[in-house]
Design a protein around this motif. Structure first.
Motif, PDB file in Angstrom:
ATOM      1  N   UNK A  74     -22.401   3.322  63.355  1.00 46.71           N
ATOM      2  CA  UNK A  74     -22.068   4.780  63.878  1.00 46.71           C
ATOM      3  C   UNK A  74     -23.274   5.408  64.229  1.00 46.71           C
ATOM      4  N   UNK A  75     -23.354   5.948  65.348  1.00 47.74           N
ATOM      5  CA  UNK A  75     -24.573   6.748  65.942  1.00 47.74           C
ATOM      6  C   UNK A  75     -24.351   8.269  65.742  1.00 47.74           C
TER       7      UNK A  75
ATOM      8  N   UNK B 239     -27.151  20.131  63.113  1.00 45.62           N
ATOM      9  CA  UNK B 239     -25.897  19.261  62.880  1.00 45.62           C
ATOM     10  C   UNK B 239     -25.907  18.123  63.752  1.00 45.62           C
ATOM     11  N   UNK B 240     -24.836  17.151  63.509  1.00 49.18           N
ATOM     12  CA  UNK B 240     -24.765  16.057  64.451  1.00 49.18           C
ATOM     13  C   UNK B 240     -23.475  15.782  65.126  1.00 49.18           C
ATOM     14  N   UNK B 241     -23.203  15.191  66.235  1.00 50.10           N
ATOM     15  CA  UNK B 241     -21.998  14.700  66.717  1.00 50.10           C
ATOM     16  C   UNK B 241     -21.990  13.208  66.341  1.00 50.10           C
ATOM     17  N   UNK B 242     -20.894  12.726  66.202  1.00 45.16           N
ATOM     18  CA  UNK B 242     -20.633  11.194  65.738  1.00 45.16           C
ATOM     19  C   UNK B 242     -19.910  10.247  66.759  1.00 45.16           C
ATOM     20  N   UNK B 243     -20.428   8.937  67.041  1.00 42.31           N
ATOM     21  CA  UNK B 243     -19.375   8.168  67.577  1.00 42.31           C
ATOM     22  C   UNK B 243     -19.415   6.753  66.969  1.00 42.31           C
ATOM     23  N   UNK B 244     -18.403   5.986  67.076  1.00 47.10           N
ATOM     24  CA  UNK B 244     -18.417   4.702  66.225  1.00 47.10           C
ATOM     25  C   UNK B 244     -18.202   3.564  67.206  1.00 47.10           C
TER      26      UNK B 244
ATOM     27  N   UNK C 134     -16.664  -5.465  68.166  1.00 48.98           N
ATOM     28  CA  UNK C 134     -16.439  -6.280  69.590  1.00 48.98           C
ATOM     29  C   UNK C 134     -17.426  -5.548  70.773  1.00 48.98           C
ATOM     30  N   UNK C 135     -18.273  -4.459  70.285  1.00 43.98           N
ATOM     31  CA  UNK C 135     -19.063  -3.708  71.184  1.00 43.98           C
ATOM     32  C   UNK C 135     -18.473  -2.837  72.218  1.00 43.98           C
ATOM     33  N   UNK C 136     -17.063  -2.356  71.843  1.00 44.13           N
ATOM     34  CA  UNK C 136     -16.689  -1.247  72.424  1.00 44.13           C
ATOM     35  C   UNK C 136     -16.509  -0.029  71.535  1.00 44.13           C
ATOM     36  N   UNK C 137     -16.433   1.225  72.314  1.00 44.72           N
ATOM     37  CA  UNK C 137     -16.280   2.539  71.533  1.00 44.72           C
ATOM     38  C   UNK C 137     -15.032   2.451  70.861  1.00 44.72           C
ATOM     39  N   UNK C 138     -15.057   2.984  69.633  1.00 45.66           N
ATOM     40  CA  UNK C 138     -13.725   3.029  68.886  1.00 45.66           C
ATOM     41  C   UNK C 138     -12.864   4.241  69.531  1.00 45.66           C
TER      42      UNK C 138
END
Length: 430
Positions: free
Chosen positions: A76-77, A94-99, A103-107
């Motif tokens: 998770x970034x 604050x932060x905003x997140x992505x996972x 398999x190397x693809x954004x959830x």
């Protein structure tokens, strides 16, 4: 990057800030868009020049909200909230997140959109609710003064026609009244036109990038700037015609000043010429120092004093004249009072209430409560009373100095009687 996507991102930001009050929305919008463009350019440079990592990772990207770096698989970034957000100072930690999946693809979510958690970067609900309440309050204020100016406009135009159409009412005193009515009419029209131009400028539909660039350009703001300048001129002219009325009444009751041979040319110069001495320097300072959007926001209040000072000065002089005239009326009423105190009190109250709307004394009430000093409830109270009195004052002046004026009513009855006789003669003749 797709331009349509850029436009949609900007529209989202626009909708987020529509809860701000109208006069400042243009400034917030322009500043937000400028920062968003800079944020996007910085992200584009990162995407182009940053070296690629080893192994399996999710690709760097800009999703029109945040700039995402290359992220190792199954992690998770977290990145800081975008600095272009108008409320960034409240969410800077604050932060905003992505996972990134294994398999190397954004959830992605079930809807197909890339999953993103930006709850820490959203505006606080309490602040949002306060802004919504503030927007509703400003809308109510706008409805209030629109009704006031519309009612004043109708009554003033009718009163002006009456004064100018009946020859026996033509005199220096009524000429000054007519010019005061005209200044009220122009003030009401200029306020309504200014609101229309602002709404037209910031409410235009955005379909492509060119539309957005055009909306934020200086050329597109020319119309609402001209409307803003005309409104400031009409407001000043209105106050200086108040000043002229005060001088005339003072010269009639107390001193022989400014009224020799029934000439009213000096009043014309005072009422319509003096405002130019202040509006022109204000326009120059706006062009040189604050040439942004529709000139509706005063960033440097020192420039605003170019307009504010003559209004306060004229109002203070009017207050002094009002007190002097009231003293004279008081002494005359005491000398001629033979019917007891109640009748004297009633006549004095009537004279006082007649002079107050004529001189615009209400401007002095908030003379020390400037825009820089008033905050919170006091500011809302000041705005309410200022808008209410300014918008309905034209109606009150028209009633007191035309419709309720004994001389005008007598001439109207005489005119109507004459017309009735002519109509009867025509009918009998047929």
């Amino acid at each position: 990057m797709d331009r349509t996507s850029d436009i949609m991102a900007f529209i989202c930001l626009l909708l987020l800030k529509l809860s701000k009050f109208e006069m400042a929305s243009g400034k917030v919008l322009e500043e937000t868009y400028r920062k968003w463009v800079q944020y996007k350019e910085d992200c584009s440079k990162m995407i182009e020049y940053e070296p690629f990592p080893q192994g399996l990772f999710c690709n760097r990207t800009f999703d029109r909200y945040a700039c995402w770096p290359d992220t190792p698989a199954d992690t998770v970034v977290n990145i800081s909230c975008p600095y272009y957000l108008p409320w960034f100072d409240k969410v800077s930690q604050g932060v905003v997140r992505r996972r990134c999946s294994a398999d190397g693809l954004w959830v992605r979510e079930e809807s197909g959109q890339v999953w993103r958690d930006m709850t820490q970067c959203e505006e606080e609900k309490e602040v949002a609710s306060q802004e919504l309440w503030f927007k509703q309050l400003m809308v109510s204020f706008r409805m209030l003064y629109t009704v006031g100016y519309s009612l004043s406009l109708f009554t003033l135009i009718t009163a002006l026609i009456i004064l100018l159409s009946i020859r026996k009412l033509h005199c220096t005193r009524n000429y000054i009244h007519a010019n005061l009515f005209m200044s009220f009419i122009l003030r009401a029209v200029s306020v309504i036109v200014k609101d229309t131009m602002l709404e037209r400028h910031w409410g235009r539909e955005i379909m492509k990038q060119a539309d957005l660039s055009e909306m934020l350009s200086h050329q597109a703001a020319i119309g609402c700037r001209i409307a803003q300048v005309m409104m400031q001129y009409c407001v000043l002219a209105n106050h200086f015609w108040f000043f002229g009325e005060a001088i005339y009444l003072y010269s009639v009751l107390i001193a022989s000043v400014f009224i020799e041979n029934n000439k009213y040319l000096p009043y014309i110069c005072l009422g319509w010429g003096t405002p130019l001495l202040f509006v022109i320097p204000w326009v120059v300072m706006k062009l040189l120092k604050e040439n942004q959007e529709c000139w509706a926001v005063n960033e440097n209040m020192n420039y605003w004093w170019i307009i504010r000072f003559p209004i306060l000065f004229a109002s203070l002089i009017n207050l002094l004249i009002f007190m002097k005239i009231l003293k004279v009326i008081l002494s005359k009423l005491r000398a001629s009072n033979h019917n007891g105190y109640p009748d004297y009190k009633l006549r004095l109250a009537k004279a006082t209430l007649t002079l107050i709307p004529l001189f615009g004394i209400h401007e002095v009430i908030f003379v020390f409560a400037t825009d820089e000093q008033t905050t919170g409830i006091l500011r809302y109270i000041k705005v309410f009373f200022t808008l209410f009195l300014n918008s309905f004052q034209g109606f009150l002046v028209a009633v007191l100095y035309c419709y309720a004026n004994k001389e005008v009513r007598t001439e109207l009855k005489r005119k109507l009687h004459s017309w009735r006789i002519e109509v009867e003669m025509v009918c009998c003749g047929q």
